[in-house]
Design a protein around this motif. Structure first.
Motif, PDB file in Angstrom:
ATOM      1  N   TRP A 152     -11.687 -11.488  -6.046  1.00 63.53           N
ATOM      2  CA  TRP A 152     -11.328 -10.409  -5.946  1.00 63.53           C
ATOM      3  C   TRP A 152     -12.965  -9.704  -5.905  1.00 63.53           C
ATOM      4  O   TRP A 152     -13.642  -9.048  -5.174  1.00 63.53           O
ATOM      5  CB  TRP A 152     -10.646  -9.856  -6.876  1.00 63.53           C
ATOM      6  CG  TRP A 152     -11.203  -8.551  -7.356  1.00 63.53           C
ATOM      7  CD1 TRP A 152     -10.049  -7.521  -6.295  1.00 63.53           C
ATOM      8  CD2 TRP A 152     -12.267  -7.481  -8.028  1.00 63.53           C
ATOM      9  NE1 TRP A 152     -11.030  -5.584  -6.820  1.00 63.53           N
ATOM     10  CE2 TRP A 152     -12.259  -6.236  -8.068  1.00 63.53           C
ATOM     11  CE3 TRP A 152     -11.906  -8.049  -9.086  1.00 63.53           C
ATOM     12  CZ2 TRP A 152     -13.008  -5.283  -8.395  1.00 63.53           C
ATOM     13  CZ3 TRP A 152     -13.177  -7.152 -10.456  1.00 63.53           C
ATOM     14  CH2 TRP A 152     -13.923  -5.974  -9.955  1.00 63.53           C
ATOM     15  N   HIS A 156     -17.424  -9.334  -2.926  1.00 63.26           N
ATOM     16  CA  HIS A 156     -16.784  -7.797  -3.122  1.00 63.26           C
ATOM     17  C   HIS A 156     -17.960  -6.267  -2.224  1.00 63.26           C
ATOM     18  O   HIS A 156     -18.931  -6.778  -3.054  1.00 63.26           O
ATOM     19  CB  HIS A 156     -16.331  -7.468  -4.171  1.00 63.26           C
ATOM     20  CG  HIS A 156     -15.593  -5.846  -4.240  1.00 63.26           C
ATOM     21  ND1 HIS A 156     -15.880  -5.096  -3.238  1.00 63.26           N
ATOM     22  CD2 HIS A 156     -14.531  -6.363  -5.294  1.00 63.26           C
ATOM     23  CE1 HIS A 156     -14.787  -3.955  -3.812  1.00 63.26           C
ATOM     24  NE2 HIS A 156     -13.981  -4.821  -4.325  1.00 63.26           N
ATOM     25  N   LEU A 227      -5.942  -5.737 -10.757  1.00 62.72           N
ATOM     26  CA  LEU A 227      -7.661  -5.546 -10.596  1.00 62.72           C
ATOM     27  C   LEU A 227      -7.884  -3.884 -10.109  1.00 62.72           C
ATOM     28  O   LEU A 227      -8.640  -3.555  -9.180  1.00 62.72           O
ATOM     29  CB  LEU A 227      -7.056  -6.663  -8.758  1.00 62.72           C
ATOM     30  CG  LEU A 227      -7.183  -7.830  -8.575  1.00 62.72           C
ATOM     31  CD1 LEU A 227      -7.228  -8.341  -7.591  1.00 62.72           C
ATOM     32  CD2 LEU A 227      -8.685  -8.227  -9.665  1.00 62.72           C
ATOM     33  N   LEU A 279      -4.669  -3.603  -3.260  1.00 58.78           N
ATOM     34  CA  LEU A 279      -4.715  -3.989  -5.060  1.00 58.78           C
ATOM     35  C   LEU A 279      -3.947  -4.514  -6.008  1.00 58.78           C
ATOM     36  O   LEU A 279      -4.337  -5.433  -6.719  1.00 58.78           O
ATOM     37  CB  LEU A 279      -6.232  -3.153  -5.489  1.00 58.78           C
ATOM     38  CG  LEU A 279      -7.534  -3.007  -4.602  1.00 58.78           C
ATOM     39  CD1 LEU A 279      -8.153  -1.759  -5.153  1.00 58.78           C
ATOM     40  CD2 LEU A 279      -8.276  -3.975  -4.785  1.00 58.78           C
TER      41      LEU A 279
END
Length: 552
Positions: A152, A156, A227, A279
């Motif tokens: 993740w 990003h 997340l 997410l």
């Protein structure tokens, strides 16, 4: 361990070629120092006191024997024959040539390694317990969650330019072996009253100029929300964190300024808007990642082995190493081995190309081809049969990696200090050597019990001195090195910040001062009371008075 897919490999390969061109343009004078600065930091490249330094990512400390051999090759080919393991469980090369860094990155990419997000104002390497997945006191293996966070957070787009660097640690055991409470975010796998496993979330911890223990922002977070909740925290920080003063830009400063309750309200409000987005973690995605961390096929007959007891009884040196440098394993007949990178005559955390290859050989032969780096600057072979411990010990001893000092005063966390770092105020390596020479009686160290000694060469606290049972901070006084000593710190589940003992001491007096501190401890301790327990029971101020009495 996680294995790259085609997308992962393509991202890393393309980053290498991108940086190769950026380096070429810089060396050709087409990019200024300032323009190149941000680009090189994105690729883990610093300019230190004497040479560039390249920091290579080791996600959650897990590394294969193939990768260890590649690191050995890089140390031998592009550096001065060694690397340095850090408290972020990464490895640093201190002497690469700038023009060869793209070649190093290309070699790393061949074994699914890189230097992405090992520097700069981004989410750094997520760390965890070095005994994750094998320790008996664990609720659940935290490594799959570290990998989920890695995927993740890597590149990003929203968090590429945070106010400051950002660090996350995840633990799966009630015993905190990842210093999670002094991270920007600490995640503890816990079980709620309904028997569900999720996360306790801490926020706003950190060391450096303003050391702070993290605060609980949420007692229980469902796994599928991991997340989205992390994203909510990062968004609030990214929007509200200070950018006018880098010394006040960490999330801990924001949390302190707002107060944890007000900060929580902001995060929860943001979370409400994204909680049900893409997410949200699905069972299928969690299962996919967990598939990379399935238990090995352990030998069911390992528990029946009877050779270990005889070896322990017949070889005193082996018995001492076994007691200090191995850790209980959840599978009967196995132990986890801590490879000490704290020899008497070398800097803490340093490892030579030959030693890297030796660890690779041992990992392949005895520990399913994997090793782990620790935030205490050692290595771990997590899955060694009892029947193989003697052979592993002999090989480690042959290559100066079996010093039986894990958990003792000489198992020091030490940053490279002024000898290497451009930010450091004082040297550390000479002080560590002084301490090693002064405390070379292992029986005395064992009598003292477990003591965590951490040392930093500046207030940035890369050596975690604030949370050492004994902490040492190097300071510059009119061009001379002096050292401030703290006592009473801890980075475990009972996390606390050390308190200053008194005036700083001259470089030549550090070991003698430690002797006085330890004499005071021996005089005041009860039964098997540890140093930290003694300091807390007596109180720091009364303990300091006893140290002064011993000194005079």
């Amino acid at each position: 361990m996680y294995i790259y897919n085609e997308v992962d490999q393509k991202i890393v390969d393309e980053r290498v070629e991108q940086f190769r061109d950026q380096t070429r343009r810089f060396l050709a004078g087409e990019l200024s120092d300032d323009q190149f600065l941000a680009l090189r930091l994105m690729n883990g490249l610093y300019i230190q006191r004497h040479a560039p330094m390249l920091r290579v990512a080791i996600p959650y400390g897990l590394i294969s024997s193939v990768q260890l051999r590649k690191l050995a090759h890089i140390a031998r080919t592009y550096d001065k024959g060694y690397g340095h393991f850090t408290t972020r469980t990464n490895i640093q090369f201190n002497w690469p040539k700038l023009e060869e860094v793209p070649d190093i990155l290309a070699e790393l990419a061949q074994v699914q390694m890189h230097a992405i997000q090992t520097s700069g104002n981004c989410i750094r390497n997520t760390t965890t317990d070095p005994f994750a997945g094998v320790t008996p006191d664990e609720l659940e293996d935290p490594r799959p969650w570290c990998e989920i966070i890695r995927q993740w957070s890597t590149l990003h787009p929203e968090f590429a330019y945070l106010p400051r660097k950002f660090k996350i640690a995840v633990t799966g055991s009630p015993r905190d072996r990842a210093a999670s409470q002094v991270h920007d975010i600490g995640l503890h796998l816990v079980k709620n009253d309904a028997g569900e496993v999720g996360f306790e979330v801490l926020v706003g911890g950190g060391l450096g100029r303003t050391p702070i223990i993290g605060k609980q922002i949420r007692p229980f977070l469902a796994k599928q929300d991991l997340l989205s909740y992390l994203e909510a925290i990062l968004r609030v920080y990214n929007l509200k964190g200070r950018r006018d003063n880098k010394y006040k830009a960490r999330i801990k400063i924001l949390v302190e300024a707002m107060g944890i309750d007000a900060f929580r309200e902001e995060v929860e409000a943001e979370w409400d808007t994204i909680r049900s987005s893409e997410l949200a973690l699905t069972d299928a995605e969690v299962a996919r990642v967990k598939g990379f961390f399935q238990p090995f096929e352990y030998d069911a007959s390992a528990a029946a082995d009877t050779t270990l007891q005889g070896q322990l009884e017949s070889d005193e040196a082996f018995r001492v190493w076994y007691e200090r440098n191995t850790h209980e394993h959840k599978v009967a007949g196995y132990r986890s081995v801590v490879v000490s990178l704290k020899p008497q005559l070398a800097p803490a955390g340093d490892i030579t190309d030959l030693q890297l290859e030796v660890v690779a050989d041992l990992a392949e032969q005895y520990s399913f081809g994997e090793a782990r780096s620790t935030h205490e600057q050692n290595l771990v072979l997590a899955d060694v049969k009892n029947a193989d411990l003697y052979a592993v010990w002999q090989k480690l001893a042959e290559h100066n990696m079996a010093r039986p000092n894990i958990g003792t005063l000489t198992d020091m966390i030490v940053c490279p200090g002024f000898d290497f770092c451009a930010l450091a105020n004082a040297k550390t390596l000479n002080i560590a050597e002084q301490i090693n020479q002064a405390f070379d009686d292992m029986d005395y160290l064992y009598d003292l019990g477990d003591i965590r000694l951490n040392m930093s060469g500046c207030i940035n606290a890369c050596g975690h001195h604030h949370v050492g049972n004994i902490g040492i901070l190097g300071v510059d006084k009119k061009g001379e090195d002096w050292y401030q000593i703290t006592i009473g710190g801890s980075d475990r589940e009972d996390a606390s910040l050390g308190k200053v003992l008194g005036k700083s001491v001259a470089a030549d007096d550090v070991a003698d001062t430690l002797k006085k501190i330890l004499e005071a401890y021996v005089e005041q301790r009860t039964d098997e009371e540890s140093f930290l327990e003694c300091v807390r029971r007596v109180g720091v101020d009364p303990f300091k008075e006893k140290v002064y009495a011993v000194a005079h």
